[in-house]
Design a protein around this motif. Sequence first.
Motif, short mmCIF file in Angstrom:
data_model
loop_
_atom_site.label_atom_id
_atom_site.label_comp_id
_atom_site.label_asym_id
_atom_site.label_seq_id
_atom_site.Cartn_x
_atom_site.Cartn_y
_atom_site.Cartn_z
N ALA A 103 35.87 25.88 10.18
CA ALA A 103 36.77 25.17 9.27
C ALA A 103 36.38 25.45 7.83
CB ALA A 103 36.74 23.67 9.55
N GLY A 104 37.36 25.46 6.94
CA GLY A 104 37.11 25.65 5.53
C GLY A 104 38.27 25.11 4.72
N ASP A 105 37.98 24.50 3.57
CA ASP A 105 39.04 23.93 2.74
C ASP A 105 39.11 24.57 1.36
OD1 ASP A 105 36.74 22.93 1.64
OD2 ASP A 105 37.27 20.82 1.87
N THR A 106 38.66 25.82 1.27
CA THR A 106 38.78 26.54 0.00
C THR A 106 40.25 26.72 -0.35
OG1 THR A 106 36.75 27.78 0.48
CG2 THR A 106 38.19 28.65 -1.24
N PRO A 107 40.68 26.33 -1.55
CA PRO A 107 42.09 26.44 -1.92
C PRO A 107 42.63 27.86 -1.80
CG PRO A 107 40.90 25.09 -3.51
CD PRO A 107 39.86 25.73 -2.62
N ARG A 108 43.83 27.97 -1.26
CA ARG A 108 44.57 29.24 -1.16
C ARG A 108 43.77 30.32 -0.44
NH1 ARG A 108 45.38 27.03 -6.01
NH2 ARG A 108 43.75 28.24 -7.00
N ALA A 109 42.97 29.94 0.54
CA ALA A 109 42.15 30.93 1.26
C ALA A 109 42.55 31.08 2.72
CB ALA A 109 40.67 30.54 1.16
N HIS A 110 43.62 30.43 3.15
CA HIS A 110 44.02 30.51 4.56
C HIS A 110 44.23 31.95 5.02
CE1 HIS A 110 44.23 26.29 4.14
NE2 HIS A 110 45.15 26.04 5.04
N ALA A 111 44.89 32.74 4.15
CA ALA A 111 45.21 34.11 4.53
C ALA A 111 43.96 34.95 4.77
CB ALA A 111 46.09 34.76 3.46
N SER A 112 42.90 34.67 4.02
CA SER A 112 41.68 35.46 4.16
C SER A 112 40.71 34.87 5.18
CB SER A 112 40.96 35.57 2.80
OG SER A 112 40.59 34.28 2.31
N LYS A 113 40.87 33.60 5.51
CA LYS A 113 39.91 32.94 6.38
C LYS A 113 40.33 32.83 7.85
CE LYS A 113 36.74 31.85 3.32
NZ LYS A 113 35.38 32.44 3.39
N THR A 114 41.62 32.71 8.12
CA THR A 114 42.06 32.40 9.48
C THR A 114 41.62 33.46 10.49
OG1 THR A 114 43.99 31.26 8.55
CG2 THR A 114 44.01 31.73 10.91
N ALA A 115 41.99 34.71 10.25
CA ALA A 115 41.61 35.78 11.18
C ALA A 115 40.10 35.95 11.24
CB ALA A 115 42.28 37.09 10.77
N LEU A 116 39.42 35.76 10.09
CA LEU A 116 37.96 35.87 10.04
C LEU A 116 37.32 34.81 10.92
CD1 LEU A 116 35.34 37.03 8.84
CD2 LEU A 116 35.63 35.43 6.91
#
Length: 230
Positions: free
Chosen positions: A29-42
């Motif tokens: 899980a992570g709540d870094t703003p506007r980072a869903h695109a870079s974090k989800t697949a990772l």
Amino acid sequence: MSRIILIETSTALCSTALVEDGTVISERAGDTPRAHASKTALFVSEMLSERGLEVSGCDAVAVSKGPGSYTGLRVGASTAKGLCFGAGIPLISIGTLDTLVWQALDGDLLPDGCRFIIPMIDARRMEVYTGIFTPDGKQVSPTVAQVIDADSFKTQLEEGPVLFIGDGADKCKDTIHSPNATFIQCCPKAASMARPAMDAFKAEKFEDVAYFEPFYLKEFMTTVSKKKLI
């Protein structure tokens, strides 16, 4: 053995989990703003590597279908679709409100004598995406975008204790005044999709991977910049 990848990206929290036969064995899980695109697949890649697995070693992918953040839901859906297409496994969608309800049930968060669970996803200003659920997780009203005022859910609150849960709960505290109201501010987590995802998998309730679209509830709104380009 049933193994499902869970993806929840409907709010500010980006989260993933891996479940085997109903038990969560890994999560991120992570709540870094506007980072869903870079974090989800990772996050998905890290979980699978941690367990020595490939996507093809899983039986399905479950993704949050909404309502929620337009951009977040798009990221989750595109990631889930890519995983399903690549591995040839089915796609399951789970409502964001259902995830919050199971978060309350799995976490034993219900107040004593709870009559209703009302999940709330922040829709800006005093509006939330919401619905009414019974304490056993059954939805008894449509999912709607509702502006909260002092009379909101008055009927339910008159019947007894009500749990309001989600990232839209806190902003309703100053508006909904009742001794029967309990508010829990939180974002939906992928791990709480485990139960409904397993139920959907057993029932073979799958989405069409090519044509699946998230449930946005409201159309995406754009604004026109007032800055001059030249």
